[in-house]
Design a protein around this motif. Structure first.
Motif, mmCIF file in Angstrom:
data_model
loop_
_atom_site.group_PDB
_atom_site.id
_atom_site.type_symbol
_atom_site.label_atom_id
_atom_site.label_comp_id
_atom_site.label_asym_id
_atom_site.label_seq_id
_atom_site.Cartn_x
_atom_site.Cartn_y
_atom_site.Cartn_z
ATOM 1 N N ILE A 84 0.770 -1.141 0.140
ATOM 2 C CA ILE A 84 -0.291 0.008 0.078
ATOM 3 C C ILE A 84 0.627 1.413 0.115
ATOM 4 C CG2 ILE A 84 -1.836 1.359 1.287
ATOM 5 C CD1 ILE A 84 -3.032 -0.473 0.066
ATOM 6 N N VAL A 85 0.824 1.858 -1.178
ATOM 7 C CA VAL A 85 1.436 3.839 -0.952
ATOM 8 C C VAL A 85 0.238 4.791 -0.749
ATOM 9 C CG1 VAL A 85 3.144 5.024 -2.842
ATOM 10 C CG2 VAL A 85 2.197 2.040 -2.900
ATOM 11 N N LEU A 86 0.696 5.409 1.134
ATOM 12 C CA LEU A 86 0.004 6.301 1.032
ATOM 13 C C LEU A 86 0.410 7.661 0.834
ATOM 14 C CD1 LEU A 86 -0.005 5.100 5.242
ATOM 15 C CD2 LEU A 86 -2.328 4.412 2.912
ATOM 16 N N VAL A 87 -0.056 8.332 0.092
ATOM 17 C CA VAL A 87 -0.298 9.704 -0.787
ATOM 18 C C VAL A 87 -0.968 10.670 -0.001
ATOM 19 C CG1 VAL A 87 -0.026 11.038 -3.026
ATOM 20 C CG2 VAL A 87 0.454 8.222 -2.778
ATOM 21 N N GLY A 88 -0.921 12.161 0.203
ATOM 22 C CA GLY A 88 -1.203 12.957 0.958
ATOM 23 C C GLY A 88 -0.708 13.672 1.334
ATOM 24 N N ASP A 89 -1.615 14.944 1.664
ATOM 25 C CA ASP A 89 -0.912 16.230 2.839
ATOM 26 C C ASP A 89 -0.404 15.157 4.414
ATOM 27 O OD1 ASP A 89 -0.572 17.629 1.064
ATOM 28 O OD2 ASP A 89 -1.645 18.841 1.117
ATOM 29 N N SER A 90 0.319 16.083 5.089
ATOM 30 C CA SER A 90 0.810 15.639 6.455
ATOM 31 C C SER A 90 -0.657 15.486 7.142
ATOM 32 C CB SER A 90 1.506 16.007 7.089
ATOM 33 O OG SER A 90 1.133 17.643 7.458
ATOM 34 N N TRP A 91 -1.340 14.318 8.181
ATOM 35 C CA TRP A 91 -2.103 13.976 8.539
ATOM 36 C C TRP A 91 -2.863 15.053 9.491
ATOM 37 C CZ3 TRP A 91 -4.180 10.098 6.184
ATOM 38 C CH2 TRP A 91 -3.833 9.209 5.937
ATOM 39 N N ASP A 92 -2.403 15.906 9.847
ATOM 40 C CA ASP A 92 -2.323 16.978 10.549
ATOM 41 C C ASP A 92 -3.466 18.250 9.734
ATOM 42 O OD1 ASP A 92 -0.306 17.775 9.815
ATOM 43 O OD2 ASP A 92 0.670 19.025 11.307
#
Length: 511
Positions: free
Chosen positions: A69-77
């Motif tokens: 699984i490759v997680l892509v996005g802005d930082s969780w906060d």
């Protein structure tokens, strides 16, 4: 009405100062976010349920044998809708290798997603910045990442499907907004917001048909109850009414063609039956004509037979002498052979004329057919004191037709001409002619020196059972016309300027 956690926090912070006593309806808020706010008073709304577990389930559906699984996005906060996914990673990704690209710059993300291992899938939570000072909507970033990615991308909202996501358990903003609107209307109708339980909206499996085609994903592989979006309509779906009109037209045409083919089959059967009946009637007519000519035929046979008898008796007497003249006997035998062949030819012509055969078109020489008919009638004409002449066109006149039936037409026309001159004391003449007519047809004429045809009867001479003879059947000329029409020709009668009648018909030349 507040959309999202940030908007709700803002509304609650300033409500007493700006909107005292005004109820609040929220939307797009996860259950964990609502718990963090501590169940504020006079507030209700739509709580969404969209877990990382659902995203992993969708990834397994579109990528058999998934191991990464490759997680892509802005930082969780910085995430709004999917912040809680960061806390769900350990449980949701158990047994899988995790490549964490969360918070990376856009240039690094695009580079990494272009080189992912084969059995991997991307889970996209939303990128709003390239990390270098440029900001844009999550859908725009999604398009940039999808352009570079070598693996399918799982998304959590309907809006990201068109940007390149293959799908996942997604939130549908329009439906969530509609639910929030219905809650607001209940409050406007007098209900207390604090007494209305929040609506729980669970993410539904949504997938992009175009991306399914790209990654070779079958609808049967998707989770139960999946909805496929962006499917290209079929031709029938796009042009439904036009297609129905076309199919209706084709159906009617097919029915009409089938009906016409059936009618054509019936017509051909009827034509075949008609030709059979015409052939039988023509055979009867030939027998009748042969019966009328029987005395002439008998006379024509008696001449060679009598000559054969006389020559045989002479030869017999010569053989009884002591020194028979063998040379003269040889001449006598030659005469006997010639007379025998002459009698045989008469019988051959009669047999050919009386043979019952179906209509059979073949290549024939029309001059030869007419010559045979005139030879057949020569003795009859001589017995009636009628001069019979035949003037044929030079060379062969090749046509395609039935020789027996065409010979019957000539015989009928000549016999009718001879019958028409029965009352004349002298000057009885029948002339037959053949000549080319324009290079594509040939014209045949039978003319006589008789009294002609009464003008009031000229138009009826080819009608069935019409006759001017006391003992005639009235079918000879009718049969002649039927035969000529079957040969794609035309026949007519006319009176000549100098007296007498003429029958003419035209036939097409062979190829």
């Amino acid at each position: 009405m507040a959309n999202g956690e940030g908007a709700l926090e803002h509304a609650l912070r300033w409500r007493e100062e700006l909107w005292p006593g005004v109820p609040v309806v929220f939307a797009m808020l996860d259950a964990t976010q609502l718990e963090k706010l501590g169940q504020p008073a006079d507030v209700t709304g739509v709580v969404t349920k969209n877990s990382l577990t659902g995203a992993i389930k969708a990834a397994r559906a579109v990528m058999p044998g998934l191991d990464t699984i490759v997680l892509v996005g802005d930082s969780w906060d910085r995430q709004a809708l999917f912040r809680h996914w960061g806390m769900e990673i350990p449980a949701a990704t158990a047994g899988l290798t995790v490549i964490d690209l969360v918070g990376q710059k856009m240039s690094e993300i695009r580079k990494r997603v272009a080189e992912l291992p084969e059995r991997s899938a991307i889970v996209y939570s939303g990128v709003f910045s390239d990390g270098e000072g440029t900001y844009y909507p999550a859908a725009t970033a999604m398009e940039m990442i999808a352009e570079a990615a070598n693996r399918p991308i799982i998304v959590g909202t309907e809006a990201l499907l068109a940007a390149g996501g293959i799908g996942g358990y997604g939130l549908i903003a329009a439906e969530i907004g509609a639910d929030a609107g219905r809650l607001a209307l209940r409050i406007l109708d007098g209900e207390q917001a604090g007494e209305i339980a929040p609506v729980v909206w669970e993410a539904r499996p949504l997938f992009n048909w175009k991306q399914m085609q790209r990654w070779n994903v079958s609808a049967s592989d998707l989770p139960e109850g999946s909805e496929i979006r962006l499917r290209e309509p079929t031709f029938f779906e796009r042009y439904r009414w036009q297609s129905m009109a076309i199919f209706a037209t084709l159906f009617l045409q097919a029915g009409l063609i089938a009906f016409l083919l059936h009618e054509r089959h019936l017509r051909r059967d009827a034509e075949a039956e008609a030709r059979k009946r015409m052939s039988e009637l023509a055979h009867v007519n030939r027998q009748t004509t042969a019966g009328e000519l029987s005395s002439s035929i008998a006379h024509e046979l008696n001449q060679p037979l009598g000559s054969i008898l006389a020559n045989a008796e002479t030869a017999e007497m010569m053989l009884k002498s002591e020194n028979p003249d063998l040379a003269e006997i040889g001449e006598i035998l030659a005469d006997i052979k010639r007379d025998d062949q002459r009698a045989g030819e008469v019988i051959r012509r009669l047999r050919s004329y009386l043979t019952r055969t179906p209509f059979e078109a073949k290549e024939i020489d029309l001059n030869l057919i007419i010559g045979e008919a005139f030879k057949f009638l020569s003795m009859q004409a001589s017995a009636r004191n009628i001069a019979l002449y035949l003037q044929t066109s030079p060379g062969e006149l090749r046509i395609r037709g039935d020789p027996v039936q065409l010979q019957q037409v000539i015989l009928n026309l000549v016999v009718n001409s001879m019958d028409a001159m029965a009352g004349l004391p002298y000057g009885r003449t029948v002339i037959g002619r053949t000549e080319l007519n324009g290079g594509s047809t040939v014209e045949i004429s039978i003319s006589d020196s008789g009294p002609g045809i009464p003008p009031d009867k000229l138009a009826h001479v080819f009608d069935p059972f019409f006759t001017t003879k006391h003992q005639g059947m009235g079918i000879g000329l009718s049969i002649a016309r039927t035969i000529i029409l079957a040969h794609k020709g035309r026949i007519w009668a006319e009176n000549q300027t100098g007296g007498g009648a003429a029958f003419r018909f035209i036939l097409p030349l062979g190829a």
